[in-house]
Design an enzyme around this catalytic site. Sequence first.
Site, PDB file in Angstrom:
ATOM      1  CG  MET A  30      -1.723  -1.234   1.214  1.00  0.00           C
ATOM      2  SD  MET A  30      -3.380  -1.108   2.056  1.00  0.00           S
ATOM      3  CE  MET A  30      -2.843  -0.785   3.703  1.00  0.00           C
ATOM      4  N   GLY A  31       1.959   0.990  -0.505  1.00  0.00           N
ATOM      5  CA  GLY A  31       2.899   2.221  -0.530  1.00  0.00           C
ATOM      6  C   GLY A  31       3.531   2.750   0.935  1.00  0.00           C
ATOM      7  CG  HIS A  37       7.010  -2.190   2.025  1.00  0.00           C
ATOM      8  ND1 HIS A  37       7.025  -0.680   2.768  1.00  0.00           N
ATOM      9  CD2 HIS A  37       5.875  -2.429   2.238  1.00  0.00           C
ATOM     10  CE1 HIS A  37       5.935  -0.696   3.130  1.00  0.00           C
ATOM     11  NE2 HIS A  37       4.924  -1.525   3.038  1.00  0.00           N
ATOM     12  CG  MET A 186      11.367  -0.992   9.809  1.00  0.00           C
ATOM     13  SD  MET A 186      12.217  -0.554   8.323  1.00  0.00           S
ATOM     14  CE  MET A 186      14.137  -0.439   9.394  1.00  0.00           C
TER      15      MET A 186
HETATM   16  P1  AMP Z   1       1.569  -2.897   3.450  1.00  0.00           P
HETATM   17  O1  AMP Z   1       2.073  -1.948   2.495  1.00  0.00           O
HETATM   18  O2  AMP Z   1       1.721  -2.547   4.878  1.00  0.00           O
HETATM   19  O3  AMP Z   1       0.209  -3.649   2.912  1.00  0.00           O
HETATM   20  O4  AMP Z   1       2.762  -4.228   3.349  1.00  0.00           O
HETATM   21  C1  AMP Z   1       3.050  -4.799   1.924  1.00  0.00           C
HETATM   22  C2  AMP Z   1       3.744  -6.050   2.572  1.00  0.00           C
HETATM   23  O5  AMP Z   1       5.077  -5.604   3.212  1.00  0.00           O
HETATM   24  C3  AMP Z   1       2.900  -6.984   3.345  1.00  0.00           C
HETATM   25  O6  AMP Z   1       3.242  -8.283   3.018  1.00  0.00           O
HETATM   26  C4  AMP Z   1       3.394  -6.883   4.682  1.00  0.00           C
HETATM   27  O7  AMP Z   1       3.381  -7.745   5.634  1.00  0.00           O
HETATM   28  C5  AMP Z   1       5.015  -6.563   4.509  1.00  0.00           C
HETATM   29  N1  AMP Z   1       5.805  -5.828   5.390  1.00  0.00           N
HETATM   30  C6  AMP Z   1       5.169  -4.532   6.097  1.00  0.00           C
HETATM   31  N2  AMP Z   1       6.106  -4.426   7.083  1.00  0.00           N
HETATM   32  C7  AMP Z   1       6.995  -5.060   7.040  1.00  0.00           C
HETATM   33  C8  AMP Z   1       8.301  -5.497   7.868  1.00  0.00           C
HETATM   34  N3  AMP Z   1       8.609  -4.570   8.904  1.00  0.00           N
HETATM   35  N4  AMP Z   1       8.924  -6.391   7.570  1.00  0.00           N
HETATM   36  C9  AMP Z   1       8.537  -7.220   6.637  1.00  0.00           C
HETATM   37  N5  AMP Z   1       7.539  -7.083   5.887  1.00  0.00           N
HETATM   38  C10 AMP Z   1       6.904  -6.230   5.943  1.00  0.00           C
END
Ligand code: AMP
Length: 282
Positions: A30-31, A37, A186
């Site tokens: 989601m950016g 990420h 993070m």
């Molecule tokens: P989001 O943008 O929050 O929807 O996350 C996109 C992807 O990045 C999802 O699969 C999350 O689980 C992963 N993600 C978010 N934060 C972290 C992190 N701190 N470490 C590893 N993966 C992450």
Amino acid sequence: MIIVKAIAELKKILFDVKSRRLITGFVPTMGALHSGHVSLITKAKKDTDFAVCSIFVNPTQFNDPADFEKYPVTIEADIYLLENAGCDMLFLPTVKEMYPEGLQHHLHFDLGFIETILEGEYRPGHFQGVCQVVHRLLEIVTPHKLYLGQKDFQQCMVLKKMADSYFPLVEVVVCATVRELNGLAMSSRNKRLTQAERQQAVALFNTLAYIKENIVPGDLHNLAQTASQQLVYRGFKVDYVSLANADTLQLVDSWDGKEKIVALVAAFLKDVRLIDNMIVSG
Ligand code: AMP
């Protein structure tokens, strides 16, 4: 890095990529990207020939409209990070492109009890929205491999279940949580915290570490209760501190000393809701 907004254009490029028998890896986001990420992109780049990332703040997974409105958007910095990580293609669709027929759900995903506990309990409809968008993205991108972060432990289970049902050929790869040096996981939502609040937010990690240090076979209720109180004491409004079987996510009240246990926490710091988890047994 190729940046595309239109599905038709994306499909044309991917058709060419696949006709060259290249293996594709996909990272939906989601950016407001950060090193967590980037670790997923790096892994996709390592494992596959062509890494695709999507940035789409999906309105159908937000049960709280204010949370959606305040979701951080940092698209230029995101593009810079993705370029540096070696991402091959960024898919940047509009809401209209993703949901041309409106936001209503056409599919109901059978997720079983996982949808009714923890995030499912506190964010009704959230996982249906997550499945809706990732199902749509997988139909569009048709990758060989899907990369997810363990940071969203329950989401990984939900999406694995959805992918197994609808996209059995897609391999789901779960990557470890990337943390700040002080332990804070993070998260894009950390961007809404002040420097002092980020320091305060380390309490989530410390609470999980406390559970890991203190877990012993037997009743787990007191441990979860004490951990939750620690967070309240540090200024959080706690949704849950729970212990569950790490393979099934069945909540565990009493530990036999053998089961693999994950501790999961969700709590508000001011109006920012943060989640984290840790494997605490063994
Ligand atoms: P989001 O943008 O929050 O929807 O996350 C996109 C992807 O990045 C999802 O699969 C999350 O689980 C992963 N993600 C978010 N934060 C972290 C992190 N701190 N470490 C590893 N993966 C992450």
